[in-house]
Design a protein around this motif. Sequence first.
Motif, mmCIF file in Angstrom:
data_model
loop_
_atom_site.group_PDB
_atom_site.id
_atom_site.type_symbol
_atom_site.label_atom_id
_atom_site.label_comp_id
_atom_site.label_asym_id
_atom_site.label_seq_id
_atom_site.Cartn_x
_atom_site.Cartn_y
_atom_site.Cartn_z
ATOM 1 N N GLN A 200 0.618 -1.298 0.046
ATOM 2 C CA GLN A 200 0.160 0.018 -0.077
ATOM 3 C C GLN A 200 0.964 1.219 0.131
ATOM 4 O OE1 GLN A 200 -2.391 -1.127 3.369
ATOM 5 N NE2 GLN A 200 -4.096 -1.288 2.272
ATOM 6 N N ILE A 201 1.878 1.372 0.788
ATOM 7 C CA ILE A 201 2.857 2.554 0.923
ATOM 8 C C ILE A 201 3.453 2.535 -0.431
ATOM 9 C CG2 ILE A 201 4.654 3.373 1.916
ATOM 10 C CD1 ILE A 201 4.074 2.231 4.559
ATOM 11 N N ASP A 202 3.964 1.501 -0.949
ATOM 12 C CA ASP A 202 4.621 1.669 -2.293
ATOM 13 C C ASP A 202 3.705 2.283 -3.460
ATOM 14 O OD1 ASP A 202 6.909 0.539 -1.363
ATOM 15 O OD2 ASP A 202 6.395 -1.281 -2.108
ATOM 16 N N TYR A 203 2.413 2.074 -3.388
ATOM 17 C CA TYR A 203 1.301 2.485 -4.416
ATOM 18 C C TYR A 203 1.102 3.674 -4.215
ATOM 19 C CZ TYR A 203 -2.838 2.738 -7.104
ATOM 20 O OH TYR A 203 -3.672 3.342 -7.758
ATOM 21 N N ILE A 204 0.902 4.170 -3.035
ATOM 22 C CA ILE A 204 0.656 5.478 -2.558
ATOM 23 C C ILE A 204 1.834 6.414 -3.060
ATOM 24 C CG2 ILE A 204 0.365 7.134 -0.518
ATOM 25 C CD1 ILE A 204 -1.095 4.930 0.807
ATOM 26 N N THR A 205 3.132 6.074 -2.592
ATOM 27 C CA THR A 205 4.339 6.783 -2.888
ATOM 28 C C THR A 205 4.529 7.029 -4.051
ATOM 29 O OG1 THR A 205 5.434 5.118 -2.047
ATOM 30 C CG2 THR A 205 5.125 6.570 -0.445
ATOM 31 N N SER A 206 4.323 5.850 -5.028
ATOM 32 C CA SER A 206 4.764 5.883 -6.443
ATOM 33 C C SER A 206 3.616 6.650 -7.263
ATOM 34 C CB SER A 206 4.738 4.482 -7.048
ATOM 35 O OG SER A 206 3.627 3.862 -6.902
ATOM 36 N N THR A 207 2.459 6.599 -6.924
ATOM 37 C CA THR A 207 1.171 7.427 -7.487
ATOM 38 C C THR A 207 1.614 8.981 -7.090
ATOM 39 O OG1 THR A 207 -0.057 5.745 -7.034
ATOM 40 C CG2 THR A 207 -0.911 7.814 -7.397
#
Length: 384
Positions: free
Chosen positions: A370-377
């Motif tokens: 989730q954190i990876d998806y949030i930050t990459s977005t």
Amino acid sequence: MKKIQMVDLKGQYEGIKDVVNTSIQEVLETTSFINGPKVHQFQKNLEQYLGVKHVIPCANGTDALQIAMMGLGLKPGDEVITADFTFAATVEVIALLNLTPVLVDVNEDDFNISIEAIEKAITPKTKAIVPVHLFGQCANMEAIMELAKAHNLYVIEDDAQAIGANYTYKDGSKAKAGTIGHVASTSFFPSKNLGCYGDGGAIFTNDDDLAHTIRGIVNHGMYERYHHDVVGVNSRLDSIQAGVLDAKLPNLDTYNKARQNAARKYNKAFQGIDAIITPKVSNGCTDICDTCDCHVFHQYTLKIKGVDRDALVKHLNEKDIPCGVYYPIPLHNQKAYADERYDEADFTVTNLLVKEVISLPMHTELDDDQIDYITSTIINFING
């Protein structure tokens, strides 16, 4: 990847279901729904956790602030200084009691009330300061207490967002947020770091006489049934909510560490992105150290520079990433609290923050995907 929540109360509940259900069942079996054994048990356990002499539970965090002020005997017209950049409840109760709210600016780095602004705002009518421990870390309480002592003022800590955080004095000693001022209030709203499954709040103090007064106020001014010794209100924490809180309290430090770990991962992902200013922690730390205890990240709040913050909010929502803007309008510009005394030049930081801040999902159940998806977005949006 599971659906991202701003606050994942269901996921948290799944991990403590048995102990919560057992605690609630005990209340149901005793049928002591008001001021029952669970309330007293939670009160004692929270006193021990905080290292404070008195915890007085009440119905919600807004009541807690109001009752704290009532207990101090503040009079109509007395001036109370508080931060312009916070939720309205803080100033709301000042106005409800016919006190005079005095809003002041905050620090750009930690979002907490500015010591210089407090000092500038003190007049002969000033009777109290309400520092809000915003987003999870304490205001500069040592300096605030020194100012209060010099001007004979009360300090009422608004600890709704920082329960469990430590404040470190210049000499290295520590105290829990909410135990430093003359009195403090907190909220147990479900999304708080320590939240119940409804409304709830509490007042903290080390002053025996003040605690006695407040215990009467929360219960219609009664110390003995049908004997009303002070003007009071009806504001009691019900036993079921106390049961939930008592079940969750032993996990509070673990919950806060999970939030700190998530904040570290966010910070690492955003390193080197000039448009993103990550949260600053107190005690002069340049990052969130491995032994961090000063910030419990009720919110993880970024400042966005040189990028359309509102367009970013819209983009995140389109990508099924919840986020929040806390707070979009300064209190001094709210219709209910506007006052001709205020000068926009005195709110330069707040007026900037309301255009730049964005809070990302922050809770105990956040995972790496989730954190990876949030930050990459976010990074992809900024990089265009």
